[in-house]
Design a protein around this motif. Structure first.
Motif, PDB file in Angstrom:
ATOM      1  N   VAL A 183      -1.662   2.405   0.420  1.00 15.51           N
ATOM      2  CA  VAL A 183      -1.290   1.009   0.644  1.00 15.51           C
ATOM      3  C   VAL A 183      -1.091   0.810   2.141  1.00 15.51           C
ATOM      4  O   VAL A 183      -0.487   1.647   2.816  1.00 15.51           O
ATOM      5  CB  VAL A 183      -0.017   0.620  -0.146  1.00 15.51           C
ATOM      6  CG1 VAL A 183       1.161   1.510   0.204  1.00 15.51           C
ATOM      7  CG2 VAL A 183       0.326  -0.846   0.071  1.00 15.51           C
ATOM      8  N   THR A 184      -1.642  -0.284   2.661  1.00 17.44           N
ATOM      9  CA  THR A 184      -1.553  -0.593   4.089  1.00 17.44           C
ATOM     10  C   THR A 184      -0.682  -1.830   4.261  1.00 17.44           C
ATOM     11  O   THR A 184      -1.059  -2.930   3.841  1.00 17.44           O
ATOM     12  CB  THR A 184      -2.951  -0.830   4.683  1.00 17.44           C
ATOM     13  OG1 THR A 184      -3.766   0.330   4.436  1.00 17.44           O
ATOM     14  CG2 THR A 184      -2.862  -1.066   6.178  1.00 17.44           C
ATOM     15  N   ILE A 185       0.487  -1.633   4.879  1.00 12.37           N
ATOM     16  CA  ILE A 185       1.503  -2.685   4.967  1.00 12.37           C
ATOM     17  C   ILE A 185       1.525  -3.259   6.381  1.00 12.37           C
ATOM     18  O   ILE A 185       1.794  -2.525   7.339  1.00 12.37           O
ATOM     19  CB  ILE A 185       2.897  -2.128   4.619  1.00 12.37           C
ATOM     20  CG1 ILE A 185       2.851  -1.320   3.319  1.00 12.37           C
ATOM     21  CG2 ILE A 185       3.916  -3.250   4.521  1.00 12.37           C
ATOM     22  CD1 ILE A 185       4.112  -0.520   3.054  1.00 12.37           C
ATOM     23  N   PRO A 186       1.257  -4.546   6.555  1.00  9.54           N
ATOM     24  CA  PRO A 186       1.374  -5.140   7.894  1.00  9.54           C
ATOM     25  C   PRO A 186       2.820  -5.049   8.387  1.00  9.54           C
ATOM     26  O   PRO A 186       3.761  -5.302   7.630  1.00  9.54           O
ATOM     27  CB  PRO A 186       0.949  -6.599   7.679  1.00  9.54           C
ATOM     28  CG  PRO A 186       0.195  -6.602   6.386  1.00  9.54           C
ATOM     29  CD  PRO A 186       0.792  -5.514   5.550  1.00  9.54           C
ATOM     30  N   LEU A 187       2.993  -4.685   9.649  1.00 11.81           N
ATOM     31  CA  LEU A 187       4.351  -4.591  10.187  1.00 11.81           C
ATOM     32  C   LEU A 187       5.032  -5.954  10.208  1.00 11.81           C
ATOM     33  O   LEU A 187       6.263  -6.039  10.200  1.00 11.81           O
ATOM     34  CB  LEU A 187       4.315  -3.998  11.597  1.00 11.81           C
ATOM     35  CG  LEU A 187       3.814  -2.550  11.711  1.00 11.81           C
ATOM     36  CD1 LEU A 187       4.030  -2.019  13.125  1.00 11.81           C
ATOM     37  CD2 LEU A 187       4.489  -1.641  10.699  1.00 11.81           C
ATOM     38  N   SER A 188       4.234  -7.017  10.201  1.00  8.17           N
ATOM     39  CA  SER A 188       4.816  -8.362  10.191  1.00  8.17           C
ATOM     40  C   SER A 188       5.536  -8.669   8.885  1.00  8.17           C
ATOM     41  O   SER A 188       6.319  -9.620   8.811  1.00  8.17           O
ATOM     42  CB  SER A 188       3.719  -9.404  10.429  1.00  8.17           C
ATOM     43  OG  SER A 188       2.710  -9.305   9.429  1.00  8.17           O
ATOM     44  N   SER A 189       5.282  -7.878   7.832  1.00  4.29           N
ATOM     45  CA  SER A 189       5.928  -8.127   6.546  1.00  4.29           C
ATOM     46  C   SER A 189       7.189  -7.288   6.356  1.00  4.29           C
ATOM     47  O   SER A 189       7.811  -7.349   5.290  1.00  4.29           O
ATOM     48  CB  SER A 189       4.941  -7.840   5.409  1.00  4.29           C
ATOM     49  OG  SER A 189       4.632  -6.461   5.347  1.00  4.29           O
TER      50      SER A 189
END
Length: 274
Positions: A183-189
Motif C-alpha cells: 500500500v502506498t500512502i501519500p504523506l499528505s494523508s
C-alpha cells in the motif's frame, strides 16, 4: 529513589513520532474485479480472492463429465498468518510512504465427508491447466496466468491509498513462495503535515503496527476446473479475504531535554580501584 537528589536537566534520546496514518480493517488478500466485456478489462477495484479447492478424493480425468466428484468443501478456517519478514517501509521522494507485507497463509479445510486437510498458501496453489499431484487449490486466470503460471499483479487503483497484491516466486522461480501486499500512502494523508526540514531529516523512518487481524470465508458452488490440456478435476469455489489495521508512524531521532530526577545516581567510591 532518594528525595535528596535535586532535579537537573536530562537529555533523552528518543524516536519522536511526527505523524501517523491509520488504515483500519484494510483488505490485504484480494483479487481485482474485471469488466464483463468480450475482452475483460481490469477495473482497479477489490473482490475476495476466489480459491478453487480440490474436493477430497477427486481425481483428474479426461472423461467428460469427470465422474470423480470427490467430497466438496464444507468449511475453511485460517489457522495462521506467517509473516516472512518484518513489514517493510520506504519513503518515496518525501511524498509517499510505501508499506509492504510478505506472508503465507495456513488454512484448515473441512470437507463434507468429515475429513480435513491443511493448505499452505501460496505454496499449494496452481494456475488452471498447471495441475500436479502437489496441487491442492487453484486461483483464477486473472491471478495466475493459465498458460505460463506467472503471477499477475492485482490492483486497487480507484481510491487513495493505492494497493497491490501479488503471488511471489521463490528465489529460483520454481515455486510460489509467499503473498506480497503493498500500500502506498501519500504523506499528505497523514495525521499532521510534515515540514520540509523534517522530510529531509536523514533519520526519518516509519514504524509499522499491525493489529486486529480478521478473515472472511464464503463457501460457494462446486466447479469443474481445467487441470491440464485435456483433463479436468472437481473443486469447490471459496471466496477468501484477509483484513487488518495498518498503522504507519513516521518519526525522527531527537534529543529531548526535560527537568527531572534520575532514578539512579552513581557515586564515586573512595577506594583507588579502577
Amino acid at each position: 529513589m532518594s528525595t535528596d537528589v535535586a532535579q537537573e536537566p536530562l537529555d533523552i534520546f528518543v524516536r519522536r513520532v511526527l505523524a501517523k496514518s491509520e488504515l483500519l480493517q484494510t483488505q490485504e488478500v484480494f483479487q481485482e474485479n474485471y469488466s464483463s466485456d468480450t475482452l475483460p478489462k481490469p477495473l482497479g477495484t477489490k473482490a475476495p480472492l476466489t480459491l478453487y479447492i480440490i474436493n477430497h478424493g477427486a481425481e483428474a480425468s479426461t472423461e467428460s463429465p469427470n465422474p470423480s466428484t470427490g467430497s466438496p468443501v464444507k468449511c475453511v478456517k485460517l489457522c495462521k498468518r506467517i509473516l516472512d519478514q518484518d513489514p517493510a517501509n520506504t519513503i518515496l521522494c518525501t511524498q509517499k510512504s510505501r508499506v509492504s507485507l510478505n506472508f503465507e497463509l495456513v488454512l484448515v479445510v473441512e470437507y463434507e465427508d468429515n475429513t480435513f486437510n491443511v493448505l499452505t498458501l501460496p505454496k499449494d496453489l496452481s494456475a488452471f491447466t498447471k495441475y500436479t499431484t502437489d496441487t491442492k487449490a487453484f486461483v483464477g486466470s486473472t491471478v495466475l496466468d493459465p498458460t505460463t503460471g506467472a503471477p499477475i499483479i492485482q490492483h486497487q487503483s480507484v481510491t487513495q491509498p493505492y494497493e497491490q497484491f501479488v503471488i511471489k516466486y521463490n528465489a529460483t522461480s520454481t515455486a510460489y513462495a509467499n503473498f506480497e501486499y503493498t500500500v502506498t500512502i501519500p504523506l499528505s494523508s497523514f495525521s499532521a503535515p510534515l515540514r520540509k526540514c523534517e522530510l529531509n531529516d536523514p533519520t526519518l523512518q516509519s514504524y509499522i503496527v499491525l493489529r486486529n487481524l480478521t478473515y472472511q470465508v464464503d463457501v460457494l458452488d462446486q466447479y469443474l476446473a481445467q487441470a491440464g490440456a485435456t483433463t479436468t478435476i472437481w473443486t469447490t469455489m471459496v471466496n477468501f479475504s484477509l483484513s487488518e489495521d495498518i498503522i504507519d508512524k513516521l518519526g525522527i531521532n531527537q534529543d529531548i531535554q526535560i527537568m527531572g530526577t534520575p532514578e539512579y545516581v552513581c557515586q564515586d567510591s573512595s577506594c583507588d580501584c579502577c
